[in-house]
Design a protein around this motif. Sequence first.
Motif, PDB file in Angstrom:
ATOM      1  N   ALA A 133       0.841  -1.200   0.000  1.00  0.00           N
ATOM      2  CA  ALA A 133       0.000   0.000   0.000  1.00  0.00           C
ATOM      3  C   ALA A 133       0.872   1.245   0.000  1.00  0.00           C
ATOM      4  O   ALA A 133       0.548   2.252  -0.626  1.00  0.00           O
ATOM      5  CB  ALA A 133      -0.918  -0.004   1.215  1.00  0.00           C
ATOM      6  N   HIS A 134       2.011   1.133   0.691  1.00  0.00           N
ATOM      7  CA  HIS A 134       2.939   2.247   0.780  1.00  0.00           C
ATOM      8  C   HIS A 134       3.622   2.469  -0.579  1.00  0.00           C
ATOM      9  O   HIS A 134       3.657   3.581  -1.095  1.00  0.00           O
ATOM     10  CB  HIS A 134       3.968   1.932   1.862  1.00  0.00           C
ATOM     11  CG  HIS A 134       4.953   3.018   2.099  1.00  0.00           C
ATOM     12  ND1 HIS A 134       4.605   4.190   2.731  1.00  0.00           N
ATOM     13  CD2 HIS A 134       6.269   3.114   1.801  1.00  0.00           C
ATOM     14  CE1 HIS A 134       5.675   4.964   2.790  1.00  0.00           C
ATOM     15  NE2 HIS A 134       6.690   4.336   2.241  1.00  0.00           N
ATOM     16  N   ASN A 161       7.436   6.645   6.950  1.00  0.00           N
ATOM     17  CA  ASN A 161       6.145   7.245   6.649  1.00  0.00           C
ATOM     18  C   ASN A 161       4.992   6.323   7.004  1.00  0.00           C
ATOM     19  O   ASN A 161       3.963   6.765   7.509  1.00  0.00           O
ATOM     20  CB  ASN A 161       6.052   7.612   5.162  1.00  0.00           C
ATOM     21  CG  ASN A 161       6.757   8.920   4.881  1.00  0.00           C
ATOM     22  OD1 ASN A 161       6.944   9.737   5.777  1.00  0.00           O
ATOM     23  ND2 ASN A 161       7.173   9.109   3.631  1.00  0.00           N
ATOM     24  N   ALA A 162       5.174   5.029   6.710  1.00  0.00           N
ATOM     25  CA  ALA A 162       4.121   4.066   7.027  1.00  0.00           C
ATOM     26  C   ALA A 162       3.944   3.968   8.534  1.00  0.00           C
ATOM     27  O   ALA A 162       2.823   3.952   9.046  1.00  0.00           O
ATOM     28  CB  ALA A 162       4.459   2.698   6.433  1.00  0.00           C
ATOM     29  N   LEU A 163       5.070   3.943   9.251  1.00  0.00           N
ATOM     30  CA  LEU A 163       5.012   3.856  10.714  1.00  0.00           C
ATOM     31  C   LEU A 163       4.367   5.109  11.303  1.00  0.00           C
ATOM     32  O   LEU A 163       3.509   5.026  12.194  1.00  0.00           O
ATOM     33  CB  LEU A 163       6.422   3.653  11.277  1.00  0.00           C
ATOM     34  CG  LEU A 163       6.532   3.483  12.787  1.00  0.00           C
ATOM     35  CD1 LEU A 163       5.629   2.368  13.278  1.00  0.00           C
ATOM     36  CD2 LEU A 163       7.974   3.193  13.184  1.00  0.00           C
ATOM     37  N   ALA A 164       4.752   6.268  10.766  1.00  0.00           N
ATOM     38  CA  ALA A 164       4.165   7.522  11.257  1.00  0.00           C
ATOM     39  C   ALA A 164       2.657   7.524  11.003  1.00  0.00           C
ATOM     40  O   ALA A 164       1.878   7.996  11.835  1.00  0.00           O
ATOM     41  CB  ALA A 164       4.821   8.719  10.577  1.00  0.00           C
ATOM     42  N   GLY A 165       2.239   6.977   9.864  1.00  0.00           N
ATOM     43  CA  GLY A 165       0.817   6.892   9.548  1.00  0.00           C
ATOM     44  C   GLY A 165       0.057   6.075  10.574  1.00  0.00           C
ATOM     45  O   GLY A 165      -1.104   6.362  10.872  1.00  0.00           O
ATOM     46  N   ILE A 166       0.702   5.061  11.111  1.00  0.00           N
ATOM     47  CA  ILE A 166       0.080   4.220  12.142  1.00  0.00           C
ATOM     48  C   ILE A 166       0.042   4.971  13.472  1.00  0.00           C
ATOM     49  O   ILE A 166      -1.000   5.072  14.118  1.00  0.00           O
ATOM     50  CB  ILE A 166       0.867   2.905  12.309  1.00  0.00           C
ATOM     51  CG1 ILE A 166       0.727   2.045  11.053  1.00  0.00           C
ATOM     52  CG2 ILE A 166       0.386   2.139  13.542  1.00  0.00           C
ATOM     53  CD1 ILE A 166       1.713   0.900  10.973  1.00  0.00           C
ATOM     54  N   ARG A 215       8.470  14.096  14.528  1.00  0.00           N
ATOM     55  CA  ARG A 215       7.254  14.605  13.889  1.00  0.00           C
ATOM     56  C   ARG A 215       6.320  15.263  14.884  1.00  0.00           C
ATOM     57  O   ARG A 215       5.176  15.584  14.549  1.00  0.00           O
ATOM     58  CB  ARG A 215       6.539  13.470  13.162  1.00  0.00           C
ATOM     59  CG  ARG A 215       7.448  12.887  12.091  1.00  0.00           C
ATOM     60  CD  ARG A 215       6.818  11.783  11.308  1.00  0.00           C
ATOM     61  NE  ARG A 215       7.854  11.181  10.479  1.00  0.00           N
ATOM     62  CZ  ARG A 215       7.689  10.844   9.219  1.00  0.00           C
ATOM     63  NH1 ARG A 215       6.536  11.047   8.634  1.00  0.00           N
ATOM     64  NH2 ARG A 215       8.666  10.309   8.539  1.00  0.00           N
ATOM     65  N   ALA A 216       6.807  15.421  16.114  1.00  0.00           N
ATOM     66  CA  ALA A 216       6.034  16.108  17.158  1.00  0.00           C
ATOM     67  C   ALA A 216       4.624  15.555  17.261  1.00  0.00           C
ATOM     68  O   ALA A 216       3.657  16.281  17.420  1.00  0.00           O
ATOM     69  CB  ALA A 216       6.007  17.617  16.899  1.00  0.00           C
ATOM     70  N   LEU A 217       4.499  14.225  17.169  1.00  0.00           N
ATOM     71  CA  LEU A 217       3.165  13.635  17.198  1.00  0.00           C
ATOM     72  C   LEU A 217       2.518  13.795  18.577  1.00  0.00           C
ATOM     73  O   LEU A 217       1.315  13.907  18.693  1.00  0.00           O
ATOM     74  CB  LEU A 217       3.240  12.137  16.859  1.00  0.00           C
ATOM     75  CG  LEU A 217       3.730  11.783  15.455  1.00  0.00           C
ATOM     76  CD1 LEU A 217       3.717  10.282  15.241  1.00  0.00           C
ATOM     77  CD2 LEU A 217       2.852  12.449  14.413  1.00  0.00           C
ATOM     78  N   LEU A 218       3.346  13.821  19.611  1.00  0.00           N
ATOM     79  CA  LEU A 218       2.793  13.832  20.968  1.00  0.00           C
ATOM     80  C   LEU A 218       2.655  15.241  21.528  1.00  0.00           C
ATOM     81  O   LEU A 218       1.831  15.488  22.381  1.00  0.00           O
ATOM     82  CB  LEU A 218       3.698  12.995  21.883  1.00  0.00           C
ATOM     83  CG  LEU A 218       3.207  12.719  23.296  1.00  0.00           C
ATOM     84  CD1 LEU A 218       1.825  12.098  23.273  1.00  0.00           C
ATOM     85  CD2 LEU A 218       4.163  11.808  24.023  1.00  0.00           C
TER      86      LEU A 218
END
Lengths: 174, 144
Positions: free
Chosen positions: A117-118, B7-12, B38-41
């Motif tokens: 998907a990526h 990117n995939a991990l960040a998306g999760i 990515r300053a997600l928290l």
Amino acid sequence: MAAPESGDGNNGAARMVTLISSDNTRFEVEAAAASLSQTLQLTILDGGGGGGDGIPLPNVDSATLSKVLEYCIKHAPAAANGGAPNATAVDRAELERFDNEFVNIDQSVLYSLIMAAHNLEIEGLQSLVAKKVADMIKGKSPMEIRRTLGFPDPTPEEQAEMNAHMLEYGWAYE
Amino acid sequence: MGALPDNALAGILRLLPPRSLAVSRCVCKAWLAIIDARALLLPHLLPHSIRGIFLNYVDYHRPHHFTRPSSTSPLFPKVVDGMLDFLPVETIEGVCDCWWVLDHCNGLLLCDFPRIMRRDLCVCNPATRRWTLLPHQNTLVINY
């Protein structure tokens, strides 16, 4: 995204494209379904993948590609309607049921799907698999997350680091 | 699952609620790096519920922290450190062993540690135990 009109007597017959997996299996699929992939969309719009050519996908094996295309074929009609504003509640419920069933799979398959998907940039599938993994993470401790996702057990140094970081956000562990 | 592209991990991780995100920060170095980079928290650094209150007193040398007993795991007996024990001794125990809370915002405290001829101002977060001293000001402190 509707399939571009091609000259070959388009009286209802949808344009088909051929995708070739890393292990050289050929998949013939409607252009509209394959175009859910942002990566493939331009090639297909340019008329690629038709006839005997086929688009090679060196990063996706046939088992994974078959699963990906299952998703694309199911979601293509709704995507063609621009997010399906006319879709009935029944249609939407059916897609949701399909999605839930679709990600009810082994972790190795899930991992391959995330990668595909990526690589193929299929937005809906990316969200679906990401949500599945996020649901697997929620409510677990760091060690439980590691075990769930099949990480190797941490070394003593890693364990010490994990404990130190856990202190930083102590409220998260109440 | 360990080798996902960033990117995939960040998306999760982006889909996780703050609590799970804070926990995920401890899973491994790669996760911590992505969550921090990515300053997600940061947008929801703090728990959205009241854990306790600080009261400044005239008669005591320091504010008192009132909190209800919480059923934390033995690893985290004190979730919010009302004594600010995480500050280094030389900061919290000066010549004049008293301090008080000047102001607060979004769970951060502005604390005043009066000294002879100067004052130390410290911004700290009792929940995360992070702190920093503000640059010294040329203000004389009048003790009473």
